[in-house]
Design an enzyme around this catalytic site. Sequence first.
Site, mmCIF file in Angstrom:
data_model
loop_
_atom_site.group_PDB
_atom_site.id
_atom_site.type_symbol
_atom_site.label_atom_id
_atom_site.label_comp_id
_atom_site.label_asym_id
_atom_site.label_seq_id
_atom_site.Cartn_x
_atom_site.Cartn_y
_atom_site.Cartn_z
ATOM 1 N N CYS A 51 1.495 -1.675 3.971
ATOM 2 C CA CYS A 51 1.185 -0.697 2.923
ATOM 3 C C CYS A 51 1.862 0.650 3.132
ATOM 4 C CB CYS A 51 -0.332 -0.505 2.827
ATOM 5 S SG CYS A 51 -0.833 0.805 1.687
ATOM 6 N N PHE A 52 1.776 1.202 4.334
ATOM 7 C CA PHE A 52 2.215 2.574 4.526
ATOM 8 C C PHE A 52 3.726 2.717 4.721
ATOM 9 C CE2 PHE A 52 -2.194 3.385 4.728
ATOM 10 C CZ PHE A 52 -2.356 4.732 4.432
#
Length: 270
Positions: A143-144
């Site tokens: 995600c990041f």
Amino acid sequence: MRDTWGFIDTGILDAKVNMAMDEMLLHWHSEGKIPPILRFYQWAAPSLSIGYFQKVDKAIDEQALDRYGVPLVRRLTGGSAVLHDDELTYSITLTEDKPYIPASVGQAYYILSKGVFAGYENLGMSVEYAETKKFDKNRSAVCFEKPALYELMANGKKISGNAQTRQKGVLLQHGSIPRTIDRTMLFDLFKFSNERVRERSRKSFDQKATTIHQELGQSVSVDAMKTAFKKGFETGVNIELVPFELTSEQWAEVYQLAEEKYGSLEWNFI
């Protein structure tokens, strides 16, 4: 006129209960049993939540999950996998027909993330929205690693992640606000074509993502975060938050769903 939402801090729960709680809040709100809700929560152990459409066998190293003792849980929402560890997590549950909620998912992200934006400002941080003209649609399994539309950045790096779904006329959005990120664990949990690619991705992560502790250069307590972001949602989204409590019967429903659905291999590893 300001809208009124309920506010609940459910504290530290395990992964399956956290996801069951968000689903039940959506369900109860669709039936008119509870008001719109802003919920804060934390995780009993480092946990990996994967997006609704993600394929575990393609992206996740299941042996690494076992080695670290990290539970995996599938979210109702889409997006990439998130390692939930040293963070404050929020969820929002409200009907889609609110006049201040746009039909567009992207615009709804923008409106609701104003609460997160203001929360960071309350901590003394300067943040900005990801530039939509430079938005990269090639999402990573992590995600990041890449910001999505209207996600927040600090010094050009992603600092929070969120995901949204709409079901039964109700919008559910939840998001991760990390204090710190364990980069070693994070990249060990994913599959890479070889170890050299894994290490290259791990080393480049510092140029892509950041945290509250990195930006402020000092420790910030979770209680301080809760105060900052609760006030941030009130001012940023222009709402009034009033305390809300679940009944013992509602808690029982949450735990039942946690065991039957979010604790099952059929749901998490489909």
